[in-house]
Design an enzyme around this catalytic site. Structure first.
Site, PDB file in Angstrom:
ATOM      1  N   HIS A 264       0.582  -1.185  -0.101  1.00 53.69           N
ATOM      2  CA  HIS A 264      -0.042  -0.061  -0.313  1.00 53.69           C
ATOM      3  C   HIS A 264       0.570   1.149  -0.162  1.00 53.69           C
ATOM      4  O   HIS A 264       0.530   2.850  -0.895  1.00 53.69           O
ATOM      5  CB  HIS A 264      -1.127   0.339   1.197  1.00 53.69           C
ATOM      6  CG  HIS A 264      -1.710   1.389   0.824  1.00 53.69           C
ATOM      7  ND1 HIS A 264      -3.055   0.908   0.640  1.00 53.69           N
ATOM      8  CD2 HIS A 264      -1.924   2.608   1.947  1.00 53.69           C
ATOM      9  CE1 HIS A 264      -4.219   2.186   1.020  1.00 53.69           C
ATOM     10  NE2 HIS A 264      -2.700   2.876   1.422  1.00 53.69           N
ATOM     11  N   GLU A 265       1.828   1.251   0.952  1.00 57.32           N
ATOM     12  CA  GLU A 265       2.765   2.220   1.235  1.00 57.32           C
ATOM     13  C   GLU A 265       3.264   2.797  -0.183  1.00 57.32           C
ATOM     14  O   GLU A 265       3.833   3.995  -0.157  1.00 57.32           O
ATOM     15  CB  GLU A 265       3.271   2.893   2.100  1.00 57.32           C
ATOM     16  CG  GLU A 265       2.828   2.744   3.148  1.00 57.32           C
ATOM     17  CD  GLU A 265       1.230   3.233   3.757  1.00 57.32           C
ATOM     18  OE1 GLU A 265       1.706   4.445   2.777  1.00 57.32           O
ATOM     19  OE2 GLU A 265       0.685   3.388   4.952  1.00 57.32           O
ATOM     20  N   HIS A 268       2.067   4.677  -2.687  1.00 51.01           N
ATOM     21  CA  HIS A 268       1.906   6.247  -2.151  1.00 51.01           C
ATOM     22  C   HIS A 268       3.300   6.557  -2.711  1.00 51.01           C
ATOM     23  O   HIS A 268       3.051   8.226  -3.394  1.00 51.01           O
ATOM     24  CB  HIS A 268       1.783   6.120  -0.572  1.00 51.01           C
ATOM     25  CG  HIS A 268       0.351   6.292  -0.398  1.00 51.01           C
ATOM     26  ND1 HIS A 268      -0.334   7.114  -1.268  1.00 51.01           N
ATOM     27  CD2 HIS A 268       0.163   5.495   0.612  1.00 51.01           C
ATOM     28  CE1 HIS A 268      -1.877   6.537   0.201  1.00 51.01           C
ATOM     29  NE2 HIS A 268      -1.482   5.746   0.333  1.00 51.01           N
ATOM     30  N   GLU A 294      -4.491   8.233  -2.749  1.00 45.66           N
ATOM     31  CA  GLU A 294      -4.962   6.655  -2.553  1.00 45.66           C
ATOM     32  C   GLU A 294      -5.581   5.966  -3.317  1.00 45.66           C
ATOM     33  O   GLU A 294      -5.228   5.375  -3.485  1.00 45.66           O
ATOM     34  CB  GLU A 294      -6.769   6.801  -1.479  1.00 45.66           C
ATOM     35  CG  GLU A 294      -6.551   5.978  -1.147  1.00 45.66           C
ATOM     36  CD  GLU A 294      -5.634   5.352   0.722  1.00 45.66           C
ATOM     37  OE1 GLU A 294      -4.860   6.630   0.590  1.00 45.66           O
ATOM     38  OE2 GLU A 294      -5.914   4.513   1.431  1.00 45.66           O
TER      39      GLU A 294
HETATM   40 ZN   LIG Z   1      -2.990   5.140   1.735  1.00 46.66          ZN
END
Ligand SMILES: [Zn+2]
Length: 497
Positions: A264-265, A268, A294
């Site tokens: 997830h990170e 980003h 996101e």
């Molecule tokens: Zn996030």
């Protein structure tokens, strides 16, 4: 042109202040001993007032007006940059400094009380503090609403997702509200009729988890010369282009928590790292609002890393990392673990499908809280009803119910919807990327993320804040935001439709 150039200089300075503050915050979350907290909070507050002082200087308002009147001399990027500068200035100038201070102070107080009240499972302990925060947020929202000529809740959305309107979110979320509860039931039933999932048995040594996380980051293309992976209580992505800091948390009994956090990170981080080099330090060179940010994390974590193709690549890596044996470590079983749907109480632990139901519920509640149609005292009951309606389960206490999230405690309203908007953008963006270049999905099964990152780089990352969120997605995918693509993705993955 001269006024515009002066603004570029001022905003570069503001950007330096933000980046310095980001480094201090990273240090606070990752390495700082607890004794440093008081001084650190003061340092960050001082940087924030310097930022505000530079921005609220009358001169900036005049320069913006002058530059705006000569806008025809600017190119497309400069115009977008000027627009972003204006947005930042307006948000800052609209609210009296006293109110900003009070909200920061009450937010910090409420957060501190929340930690204790949550521990004690006592909503009445939290209530007076949360009431103060909600009162101040309503005040801020109505001041901004008047200045920007929009509804108070839209003025809050605009802080995290510029230009976002609740009328659009209502359309999308009402559609999902009619879809999700029955869909969740259908998926749970289907999964219950399938052979039992084989659980992975730990412990999984943290060192091995770290090595595995690094291997996955390398395949994704995360550049360790321009970024780091560390550990923190809650995973996050901080830093800035050129020095992106991501974190995860490790659990000896379940390595997937850490790995999904990293995936997830990393989404980003790849976005931050891929922002337009030429516009670094300028608002137009920054990442777009939170829903696009996101979308990039969800694209990697949900669309890519929970796919059958990714599991073909990852299963042998996982198995090697922990010396796993037997069918539990097969790509098929791992895929089923990653796509198991089960309504549960805690948002941050939710699966891909039920996550959006948690968000929908919070969105409607916070909108009513801001408009005054709901009061803080109503939250626990409304929470129970919402959980029942959206997920078919009820929390037994407020600790695992309405006191689980930090967002409202520090005055963050208007942020929750960006999670689900991000998931919807992610489905649409990945859908287009896959059809634009069929190699993308084949290469992922071999651990090669290059074709995907190249496509995302050109179509999303390098665009910075040149367009609106919807404009960016329309340009990249050829159509406006379409919730049906997200629903089709869920139907295909979870019901095989
Ligand atoms: Zn996030």
């Amino acid at each position: 042109m001269e006024s515009y150039k002066t603004l570029e200089k001022i905003f570069r300075k503001l950007n330096d202040i933000n980046q310095a503050s980001s480094s201090l915050q990273w240090d606070m979350a990752v390495t700082m001993p607890s004794g440093g907290a008081e001084a650190r909070t003061a340092q960050i507050a001082t940087l924030s007032s310097i930022h505000h002082a530079i921005l609220s200087d009358e001169g900036v308002g005049d320069l913006l007006a002058q530059a705006k009147s000569n806008e025809n001399k600017l190119n497309e990027w400069q115009k977008a940059n000027l627009y972003e500068m204006g947005k930042t200035y307006n948000h800052s100038a609209a609210v009296p400094r006293k109110l900003v201070h009070e909200l920061t102070k009450e937010g910090l107080n409420c957060e501190m009380v929340w930690r204790k009240a949550r521990e004690a499972n006592d909503f009445s302990m939290l209530k007076p503090n949360l009431e103060k925060v909600v009162k101040l947020v309503r005040e801020k929202a109505s001041i901004k609403a008047e200045a920007f000529e929009m509804t108070p809740y839209d003025a809050l959305l605009d802080e995290y997702d510029r230009g976002r309107k609740s009328a659009q979110i209502d359309d999308i979320f009402d559609n999902l509200k009619g879809f999700l509860p029955d869909f969740i039931k259908a998926v749970v039933e289907k999964q219950a009729s399938q052979p039992k999932i084989m659980e992975l048995k730990g412990p999984f040594p943290i060192d091995q988890q770290k090595q595995l996380a690094n291997k996955i980051l390398e395949s994704i293309g995360f550049n360790f010369k321009n970024g780091r992976l560390d550990e923190s209580h809650h995973p996050f992505c901080g830093g800035y282009p050129g020095d992106v800091r991501i974190t995860t948390r490790y659990d000896e009994e379940n390595f997937l928590t850490a790995i999904m956090g990293v995936q997830h990170e990393a989404g980003h981080a790849m976005y931050e790292a891929g922002l337009p080099q030429k516009w670094r330090g300028q608002p137009v060179g920054d990442a777009h609002g939170m829903s696009i940010h996101e979308s990039q994390s969800r694209l990697l974590e949900m669309q890519v890393c929970r796919s059958e193709e990714f599991m073909k690549f990852a299963a042998p890596l996982y198995k090697d990392a922990f010396g796993g044996k037997g069918r539990a470590w097969s790509a098929d079983n791992l895929y089923r673990i990653n796509t198991k749907v089960q309504p549960s109480l805690i948002r941050v632990d939710a699966d891909e499908v039920t996550y959006s139901a948690h968000i929908l519920m919070r969105y409607y509640m916070e909108k009513y809280l801001i408009s005054g149609d709901m009061e803080v005292a109503d939250i626990p009951d409304a929470w129970s009803q919402g959980m029942e309606k959206f997920l078919g389960i009820k929390p037994e206490n407020d600790k695992d119910g309405c006191m689980q999230d930090i967002h409202w405690m520090d005055g963050t309203f208007g942020y929750f919807p960006t999670y689900t908007l991000g998931a919807i953008y992610a489905a649409q963006i990945f859908h287009t990327a896959k059809s634009a270049d069929p190699a993308i999905i084949n290469k992922i099964s071999k651990g090669d993320f290059n074709p995907l990152m190249k496509w995302l780089g050109t179509n999303i990352h390098e665009q910075g804040s040149l367009y609106s969120a919807d404009g960016l997605v329309e340009k990249a995918t050829g159509k406006s935001l379409d919730v049906e693509i997200y629903k089709d993705h869920l139907k295909a993955r979870y019901l095989g439709e």
